[in-house]
Design a protein around this motif. Sequence first.
Motif, PDB file in Angstrom:
ATOM      1  N   THR A  38    -113.359 -32.081 -35.837  1.00 40.20           N
ATOM      2  CA  THR A  38    -113.675 -30.359 -36.150  1.00 40.20           C
ATOM      3  C   THR A  38    -114.670 -30.469 -37.628  1.00 40.20           C
ATOM      4  O   THR A  38    -113.848 -31.343 -38.741  1.00 40.20           O
ATOM      5  CB  THR A  38    -112.390 -29.788 -36.252  1.00 40.20           C
ATOM      6  N   GLN A  41    -121.085 -26.312 -37.303  1.00 43.77           N
ATOM      7  CA  GLN A  41    -122.050 -27.125 -36.069  1.00 43.77           C
ATOM      8  C   GLN A  41    -122.498 -27.472 -37.669  1.00 43.77           C
ATOM      9  O   GLN A  41    -123.414 -26.887 -38.545  1.00 43.77           O
ATOM     10  CB  GLN A  41    -122.451 -25.726 -36.124  1.00 43.77           C
ATOM     11  N   LYS A  45    -120.375 -34.971 -37.573  1.00 40.05           N
ATOM     12  CA  LYS A  45    -119.080 -35.026 -37.030  1.00 40.05           C
ATOM     13  C   LYS A  45    -120.162 -36.084 -36.177  1.00 40.05           C
ATOM     14  O   LYS A  45    -119.799 -36.665 -35.947  1.00 40.05           O
ATOM     15  CB  LYS A  45    -119.098 -33.897 -36.099  1.00 40.05           C
ATOM     16  N   THR A  46    -121.091 -35.988 -35.222  1.00 39.99           N
ATOM     17  CA  THR A  46    -121.898 -36.720 -34.601  1.00 39.99           C
ATOM     18  C   THR A  46    -122.514 -37.675 -35.302  1.00 39.99           C
ATOM     19  O   THR A  46    -122.736 -39.135 -34.804  1.00 39.99           O
ATOM     20  CB  THR A  46    -123.222 -35.883 -33.316  1.00 39.99           C
ATOM     21  N   THR A  78    -122.332 -37.711 -24.175  1.00 43.32           N
ATOM     22  CA  THR A  78    -122.849 -36.265 -24.971  1.00 43.32           C
ATOM     23  C   THR A  78    -122.892 -35.469 -24.490  1.00 43.32           C
ATOM     24  O   THR A  78    -123.998 -35.925 -23.416  1.00 43.32           O
ATOM     25  CB  THR A  78    -124.150 -36.893 -25.618  1.00 43.32           C
ATOM     26  N   GLU A  80    -123.559 -31.983 -25.698  1.00 46.45           N
ATOM     27  CA  GLU A  80    -124.414 -30.532 -26.410  1.00 46.45           C
ATOM     28  C   GLU A  80    -125.499 -30.688 -26.545  1.00 46.45           C
ATOM     29  O   GLU A  80    -126.423 -30.097 -26.155  1.00 46.45           O
ATOM     30  CB  GLU A  80    -123.136 -30.499 -27.716  1.00 46.45           C
ATOM     31  N   ASP A 139    -117.964 -35.646 -26.883  1.00 47.43           N
ATOM     32  CA  ASP A 139    -119.480 -34.523 -27.517  1.00 47.43           C
ATOM     33  C   ASP A 139    -120.456 -33.856 -26.843  1.00 47.43           C
ATOM     34  O   ASP A 139    -120.825 -33.481 -26.861  1.00 47.43           O
ATOM     35  CB  ASP A 139    -120.872 -35.407 -28.512  1.00 47.43           C
ATOM     36  N   THR A 140    -119.207 -31.879 -27.643  1.00 45.16           N
ATOM     37  CA  THR A 140    -118.322 -31.943 -28.442  1.00 45.16           C
ATOM     38  C   THR A 140    -117.998 -31.478 -27.291  1.00 45.16           C
ATOM     39  O   THR A 140    -117.621 -30.580 -26.098  1.00 45.16           O
ATOM     40  CB  THR A 140    -118.793 -31.276 -29.578  1.00 45.16           C
TER      41      THR A 140
END
Length: 172
Positions: A38, A41, A45-46, A78, A80, A139-140
């Motif tokens: 977490t 934005q 993370k990615t 994937t 998002e 993701d995500t």
Amino acid sequence: KPIIPARRSDAATFLRAYQPISYTLGGILPSGSAYGLTGKQGSGKTSFMIPASIAVAMGLPELLGLDEVCRGRVAYITIENPADFRMKLAVNCYVHGITYEQIGPELTILDGRETPEAMIASLIDDVEEFGPFQLICFDTFQAGFAAANGGDFNSNSDVLAFALRLRNLTNV
């Protein structure tokens, strides 16, 4: 929910049942479990999970500054932003001198907005054809929740129900 009765055993039996933890990312990420990464934005993370995926897929722990990773096939779901993921994956391959042909059979990409059950069915087909996964990245959570019509994101029970559906990824 069904009630699971408590198992009774003496301490010696209990202790002998210990199984050492196996790690996908040396000392950081235990295998066979679902974990959430977490952050705000745009916090990376990615950008972290792509080199982690490459490190596992290619057996390159040095990409993460680790002593070891458990090498194995990786699935990356994937939902998002597939275009951003594609660009970052291409850049990582270039920077680390990995050709598309080298990474190809080691990294399976699911690109779409399906239910967890449909994704799991697709991954099971892949496993039957090419072998098991060591790491599966999703993701995500929020994008997957919306794509699967998970309900109200502010409802604890709706979010829990979706998380339990995702937990089945550990059985692929």
